[in-house]
Design a protein around this motif. Structure first.
Motif, PDB file in Angstrom:
ATOM      1  N   THR A  23     -10.880  -5.375   7.918  1.00  0.00           N
ATOM      2  CA  THR A  23     -10.031  -4.398   8.582  1.00  0.00           C
ATOM      3  C   THR A  23      -8.634  -4.310   7.961  1.00  0.00           C
ATOM      4  N   GLN A  24      -8.452  -3.320   7.169  1.00  0.00           N
ATOM      5  CA  GLN A  24      -7.172  -2.893   6.607  1.00  0.00           C
ATOM      6  C   GLN A  24      -6.487  -3.914   5.703  1.00  0.00           C
ATOM      7  N   VAL A  25      -7.242  -4.778   5.053  1.00  0.00           N
ATOM      8  CA  VAL A  25      -6.638  -5.698   4.090  1.00  0.00           C
ATOM      9  C   VAL A  25      -6.209  -4.870   2.879  1.00  0.00           C
ATOM     10  N   LEU A  26      -4.948  -4.923   2.536  1.00  0.00           N
ATOM     11  CA  LEU A  26      -4.350  -4.154   1.436  1.00  0.00           C
ATOM     12  C   LEU A  26      -4.680  -2.660   1.542  1.00  0.00           C
ATOM     13  N   ASP A  27      -4.769  -2.168   2.755  1.00  0.00           N
ATOM     14  CA  ASP A  27      -5.149  -0.772   2.982  1.00  0.00           C
ATOM     15  C   ASP A  27      -4.120   0.198   2.404  1.00  0.00           C
ATOM     16  N   GLN A  28      -2.839  -0.055   2.674  1.00  0.00           N
ATOM     17  CA  GLN A  28      -1.789   0.816   2.138  1.00  0.00           C
ATOM     18  C   GLN A  28      -1.814   0.791   0.612  1.00  0.00           C
ATOM     19  N   MET A  29      -2.068  -0.387   0.039  1.00  0.00           N
ATOM     20  CA  MET A  29      -2.099  -0.494  -1.416  1.00  0.00           C
ATOM     21  C   MET A  29      -3.249   0.315  -2.004  1.00  0.00           C
ATOM     22  N   SER A  30      -4.416   0.220  -1.395  1.00  0.00           N
ATOM     23  CA  SER A  30      -5.560   0.945  -1.948  1.00  0.00           C
ATOM     24  C   SER A  30      -5.357   2.461  -1.849  1.00  0.00           C
ATOM     25  N   GLU A  79     -14.709 -16.569   3.416  1.00  0.00           N
ATOM     26  CA  GLU A  79     -15.544 -16.583   2.223  1.00  0.00           C
ATOM     27  C   GLU A  79     -15.589 -15.225   1.540  1.00  0.00           C
ATOM     28  N   CYS A  80     -15.166 -14.183   2.249  1.00  0.00           N
ATOM     29  CA  CYS A  80     -15.224 -12.823   1.723  1.00  0.00           C
ATOM     30  C   CYS A  80     -14.099 -12.015   2.351  1.00  0.00           C
ATOM     31  N   VAL A  81     -13.512 -11.132   1.570  1.00  0.00           N
ATOM     32  CA  VAL A  81     -12.479 -10.231   2.078  1.00  0.00           C
ATOM     33  C   VAL A  81     -12.938  -8.804   1.808  1.00  0.00           C
ATOM     34  N   MET A  82     -12.900  -7.983   2.829  1.00  0.00           N
ATOM     35  CA  MET A  82     -13.332  -6.591   2.702  1.00  0.00           C
ATOM     36  C   MET A  82     -12.130  -5.690   2.481  1.00  0.00           C
ATOM     37  N   LEU A  83     -12.232  -4.835   1.478  1.00  0.00           N
ATOM     38  CA  LEU A  83     -11.204  -3.830   1.220  1.00  0.00           C
ATOM     39  C   LEU A  83     -11.768  -2.449   1.525  1.00  0.00           C
ATOM     40  N   ASN A  84     -10.910  -1.565   2.031  1.00  0.00           N
ATOM     41  CA  ASN A  84     -11.307  -0.176   2.229  1.00  0.00           C
ATOM     42  C   ASN A  84     -11.057   0.587   0.942  1.00  0.00           C
ATOM     43  N   LYS A  85     -11.860   1.619   0.713  1.00  0.00           N
ATOM     44  CA  LYS A  85     -11.712   2.383  -0.521  1.00  0.00           C
ATOM     45  C   LYS A  85     -10.461   3.237  -0.497  1.00  0.00           C
ATOM     46  N   GLY A  86     -10.041   3.609  -1.672  1.00  0.00           N
ATOM     47  CA  GLY A  86      -8.881   4.470  -1.846  1.00  0.00           C
ATOM     48  C   GLY A  86      -8.691   4.715  -3.329  1.00  0.00           C
ATOM     49  N   PRO A  87      -7.801   5.615  -3.694  1.00  0.00           N
ATOM     50  CA  PRO A  87      -7.607   5.943  -5.115  1.00  0.00           C
ATOM     51  C   PRO A  87      -7.084   4.777  -5.959  1.00  0.00           C
ATOM     52  N   HIS A  88      -6.506   3.773  -5.318  1.00  0.00           N
ATOM     53  CA  HIS A  88      -5.949   2.631  -6.046  1.00  0.00           C
ATOM     54  C   HIS A  88      -6.734   1.350  -5.756  1.00  0.00           C
ATOM     55  N   ALA A 103      -5.890  -2.766  -6.002  1.00  0.00           N
ATOM     56  CA  ALA A 103      -5.963  -3.620  -4.814  1.00  0.00           C
ATOM     57  C   ALA A 103      -6.878  -4.821  -5.068  1.00  0.00           C
ATOM     58  N   VAL A 104      -7.982  -4.606  -5.760  1.00  0.00           N
ATOM     59  CA  VAL A 104      -8.894  -5.712  -6.079  1.00  0.00           C
ATOM     60  C   VAL A 104      -8.192  -6.721  -6.980  1.00  0.00           C
ATOM     61  N   GLU A 105      -7.465  -6.237  -7.969  1.00  0.00           N
ATOM     62  CA  GLU A 105      -6.743  -7.148  -8.876  1.00  0.00           C
ATOM     63  C   GLU A 105      -5.671  -7.943  -8.128  1.00  0.00           C
ATOM     64  N   VAL A 106      -4.918  -7.283  -7.262  1.00  0.00           N
ATOM     65  CA  VAL A 106      -3.880  -7.972  -6.492  1.00  0.00           C
ATOM     66  C   VAL A 106      -4.519  -8.984  -5.546  1.00  0.00           C
TER      67      VAL A 106
END
Length: 141
Positions: free
Chosen positions: A63-70, A90-99, A103-106
């Protein structure tokens, strides 16, 4: 896990889940915050992490991990701290976005750095304050 009721019954749910060969727990923190209130969210997250660790079940930090960044390419300070807490899962979920690639690298950088620090500290587990009450003993004082 996204409801107060799920948290209240988490010990029982984990015991049931442990009967399966491949299972994990996703903490849907946005929904959970609505259910338990922002005042208790951090505590509920922490207790969930403790219980899942004791049950040897993996946790998905969602839920919204690095959401603004993505979405915008720039993270907020709060997002950086939130992503760092994801190291406990054990796992972190990111939401999709143009960036999302950025976000994955950060996220990878944050989690790698946090892993180097996490082993040095031992969390002192305080008493759990779960809302779960076993229906079989609910009327017992």
């Amino acid at each position: 896990m996204e409801t107060r009721r799920a948290f209240e019954r988490l010990p029982h749910l984990l015991l049931t889940a442990m009967r399966r060969p491949r299972v994990g727990v996703m903490i849907a923190r946005g929904d959970l915050a609505v259910e338990v209130g922002y005042q208790r969210l951090a505590e509920v997250q922490e207790e969930t992490l403790w219980l899942c660790e004791a049950a040897h079940l993996p946790v998905i930090w969602a839920t919204q991990v690095l959401d603004q960044m993505s979405k915008s390419g720039l993270p907020s300070r709060a997002e950086i701290s939130d992503a760092a807490m994801g190291e406990r899962a054990e796992c972190v979920m990111l939401n999709k976005g143009p960036h999302i690639d950025d976000a994955v690298e950060v996220l990878d950088d944050i989690l790698t750095r946090m892993a180097d620090h996490h082993y040095k500290k031992t969390a002192l587990l305080s008493q759990l304050h779960s809302w779960y009450r076993d229906p079989a003993t609910a009327d017992v004082p």
